[in-house]
Design a protein around this motif. Structure first.
Motif, PDB file in Angstrom:
ATOM      1  N   ASN A 120     -26.404 -18.162  15.007  1.00  0.00           N
ATOM      2  CA  ASN A 120     -26.917 -19.452  15.563  1.00  0.00           C
ATOM      3  C   ASN A 120     -27.061 -20.047  14.225  1.00  0.00           C
ATOM      4  O   ASN A 120     -27.566 -19.853  13.248  1.00  0.00           O
ATOM      5  N   ALA A 143     -26.290 -27.095  11.684  1.00  0.00           N
ATOM      6  CA  ALA A 143     -27.002 -27.162  12.665  1.00  0.00           C
ATOM      7  C   ALA A 143     -26.525 -27.787  13.989  1.00  0.00           C
ATOM      8  O   ALA A 143     -26.781 -27.622  15.134  1.00  0.00           O
ATOM      9  N   ASP A 200     -28.680 -22.727  13.235  1.00  0.00           N
ATOM     10  CA  ASP A 200     -29.906 -23.294  12.955  1.00  0.00           C
ATOM     11  C   ASP A 200     -30.631 -22.523  12.434  1.00  0.00           C
ATOM     12  O   ASP A 200     -32.119 -22.697  12.062  1.00  0.00           O
ATOM     13  N   THR A 201     -30.406 -21.230  12.020  1.00  0.00           N
ATOM     14  CA  THR A 201     -31.208 -20.204  11.268  1.00  0.00           C
ATOM     15  C   THR A 201     -31.223 -20.432   9.832  1.00  0.00           C
ATOM     16  O   THR A 201     -30.561 -21.480   9.124  1.00  0.00           O
ATOM     17  N   GLY A 246     -36.378 -20.518   9.222  1.00  0.00           N
ATOM     18  CA  GLY A 246     -35.714 -19.693  10.183  1.00  0.00           C
ATOM     19  C   GLY A 246     -36.947 -19.314  10.987  1.00  0.00           C
ATOM     20  O   GLY A 246     -36.394 -18.618  12.134  1.00  0.00           O
ATOM     21  N   SER A 285     -36.099 -20.066  14.592  1.00  0.00           N
ATOM     22  CA  SER A 285     -34.853 -19.828  15.278  1.00  0.00           C
ATOM     23  C   SER A 285     -34.717 -18.140  15.753  1.00  0.00           C
ATOM     24  O   SER A 285     -35.554 -17.242  15.291  1.00  0.00           O
ATOM     25  N   TRP A 286     -33.750 -18.062  16.576  1.00  0.00           N
ATOM     26  CA  TRP A 286     -33.499 -16.736  17.083  1.00  0.00           C
ATOM     27  C   TRP A 286     -32.868 -15.576  16.000  1.00  0.00           C
ATOM     28  O   TRP A 286     -32.211 -16.092  15.083  1.00  0.00           O
ATOM     29  N   LYS A 334     -28.668 -20.392  19.459  1.00  0.00           N
ATOM     30  CA  LYS A 334     -29.179 -21.470  18.897  1.00  0.00           C
ATOM     31  C   LYS A 334     -30.095 -22.485  19.783  1.00  0.00           C
ATOM     32  O   LYS A 334     -29.915 -22.647  20.989  1.00  0.00           O
ATOM     33  N   ALA A 335     -31.166 -22.972  19.158  1.00  0.00           N
ATOM     34  CA  ALA A 335     -32.229 -23.617  19.776  1.00  0.00           C
ATOM     35  C   ALA A 335     -31.560 -24.910  20.397  1.00  0.00           C
ATOM     36  O   ALA A 335     -30.811 -25.443  20.051  1.00  0.00           O
TER      37      ALA A 335
END
Ligand SMILES: Cc1cc2nc3c(=O)[nH]c(=O)nc-3n(C[C@H](O)[C@H](O)[C@H](O)COP(=O)(O)OP(=O)(O)OC[C@H]3O[C@@H](n4cnc5c(N)ncnc54)[C@H](O)[C@@H]3O)c2cc1C
Length: 502
Positions: free
Chosen positions: A308, A294, A310-311, A148, A151-152, A401-402
């Motif tokens: 998000n 993700a 993708d974390t 993580g 990730s934001w 999310k990235a």
């Protein structure tokens, strides 16, 4: 002799002969106990480790084996990543949540490269290659993964570097980790006794902990520890009464443990006046495949995204359990969560990495998927349209999310209900049920050297703790690897302190 059921401490004056004498007594032979035992034995103390099970290991041996390490380990450098203790501390401070122990985080990050070397010296192998996609445990033997950090909101708070270090194994590495640590402890001179359950502490007239009373095959066993007792008994997820009292949201979910997390070490010390911290905190693993999440959307019972995807997936679990719950019964509380993916996203994750997960509903349109899942009419239509707009413009304005994981979702769409569970390769059963798998993070309040502190903040003489019997680094948050990480790191310190006590 009758067996004592209470956790109330026993006065040393009431104990006649001891059955066993040692210098450092370690109660619980998981990662924290093995680390404490090794250091105490290396310091030339006579060490005995007790475990209620038939052998060593505990939850540590069942675990993924991820250890949170950084600050510039050789594995990070070999994979091309710069890292500093400061960047690592900034990430952990944010990720471990309100009340995370600042002094412990600072010591842990400053000592992380040394701790990596200590593990390697104990024979724990790490391969200098990176697994570069969200997952619970890499399906390969790669030794490094993101947890993580990229990730934001962490990208805005700390310089990202991957810090998940996993011993060389395909999938779960806990067994290998424990083989290395127990061999190290025993080679250093520690001895062990199994099938013995410690029940209460023995205390002398001046308040010093001098031993424990335990049960073995129905018989009481009294053990004298001349230097100290180290409690490394794990957490309390298997004790429903303690969960009901301290962390009721964690009741009714799959328990992530070896079945031995009865909270006995915590209770024994509490009975002597020990302070505890963050007893309501828990790790919440969702039965979702991070690589699928993700590549798609994670939605709640209202069909809305809430994080998000993708974390670190434990953050999604905590958010689902604590913030998306629709009310009703907390026991086995409502963790209504769906992963929405399209065919391209689903196929991008190889079957071996999907842990038995299959689409539960497949539809050509979002509206049809709403009907099939029972999610509110219009909800997925809106969520997918909005998500696809963000993907087209290359910015997820809602949840950040990235960009790497943002791609418009196209028909056919699939919905995966987390309640159907996953089948991790190292486990025999399917984690079916509420969709959440939990363990506790709260525990005894300790200082940097593993002393258990009383309600005034003073060390209880002769008493130490580490691992999930203690609260360690954690506030309300959790990141994989911080449990084995703080257990081994502060377990070592507890072993050193106990051995050094006159
Ligand atoms: C499937 C799974 C995957 C996981 N993956 C990870 C991961 O990748 N990274 C990570 O950091 N964490 C992971 N965890 C969590 C982590 O394994 C545990 O939090 C950690 O191992 C706790 O270590 P410990 O030494 O405190 O306790 P344990 O390893 O559980 O050891 C405690 C020991 O104490 C014994 N005991 C308890 N009470 C008594 C008593 N009264 N008397 C005598 N003996 C007693 C128990 O039998 C046990 O052997 C995972 C857990 C599981 C189950």
């Amino acid at each position: 002799m009758t067996v004592r059921e209470s956790v109330r401490p026993l006065a040393a004056s009431e104990v006649g002969d001891y059955d066993i004498e040692t210098e450092v007594l370690v109660v619980g032979y998981g990662a924290a106990g093995a680390s404490a035992a090794f250091e105490a034995a290396r310091a030339a103390a006579r060490v005995l480790v007790l475990d209620r099970s038939g052998g060593p290991g505990g939850a540590s041996a069942m675990s993924g084996g991820e250890i949170y390490l950084g600050g510039g380990t050789p594995i990070q450098r070999a994979c091309g990543f710069e890292d500093t203790p400061e960047a690592m501390a900034a990430f952990l401070t944010a990720a471990l949540g309100a009340g995370a122990d600042a002094a412990k985080i600072e010591a842990y990050c400053a000592g992380s490269v040394e701790h990596f070397g200590w593990l390697v010296d104990r024979g724990v192998p790490f391969k200098p290659t990176l697994w570069d996609s969200p997952t619970w445990v890499p399906p390969t033997d790669d030794g490094l993964m993101w947890l993580g950090e990229n990730s934001w909101p962490f990208t805005e708070l700390a310089t990202p570097a991957p810090r998940g270090h996993r011993p060389t194994a395909n999938d779960f590495g806990g067994k290998l980790l424990m083989e290395c640590l127990t061999e190290a402890a025993e080679t250093a001179g520690a001895t062990a006794l199994f099938d013995i359950h410690a029940d209460a502490l023995i205390v002398d007239d001046s308040g010093v902990v001098v031993g424990v009373t335990a049960r073995r095959y129905g018989r009481e066993v009294r053990i004298r520890a001349h230097r100290g007792v180290v409690l490394t008994t794990g957490g309390f997820v298997d004790n429903d009464r303690m969960l009901a009292a301290h962390a009721p949201e964690l009741l009714g979910h799959t328990k992530v443990s070896a079945g031995t997390d009865d909270g006995s070490g915590i209770r024994m010390a509490q009975a002597l006046g020990a302070a505890v911290r963050h007893m309501s905190a828990g790790q919440v693993g969702m039965s979702l495949i991070p690589g699928l999440a993700a590549r798609g959307m994670v939605v709640n019972a209202r069909g809305q995204r809430f994080m998000n995807e993708d974390t670190y997936p434990g953050r999604i679990g905590q958010a689902a359990l604590y913030r998306q719950n629709m009310g009703g019964s907390w026991a086995g509380g409502d963790t209504a969560v769906w992963v929405i993916v399209d065919e391209e996203g689903f196929e991008a994750v190889p079957e071996s990495q999907r842990w038995g997960v299959r689409p539960h509903q497949v539809a050509e349109t979002p509206a049809e998927l709403e009907e099939l899942t029972g999610l509110p009419a219009g909800s997925l239509t809106d969520a997918i349209r909005r998500y696809n707009e963000f993907a087209e413009r290359g910015a997820d304005l809602d949840h950040h999310k990235a960009v790497r994981w943002l791609r418009p979702l196209t028909a056919p769409f699939a919905a995966i209900d987390v309640k159907a569970g996953v089948r991790p390769p190292a486990e025999s059963g399917n984690r079916k049920g509420t969709g959440a798998s939990v363990f506790t993070l709260g525990g005894l309040h300790t200082d940097l050297d593993g002393h258990v502190l009383d309600l005034d903040g003073a060390p209880i003489p002769g008493l130490y703790a580490a691992g999930r019997a203690a609260n360690g680094l954690h506030g309300f948050g959790y990141i994989s690897g911080t449990s084995l990480g703080d257990g081994t790191f502060f377990g070592r310190r507890a072993g050193v302190s106990a051995a050094a006590r006159a």
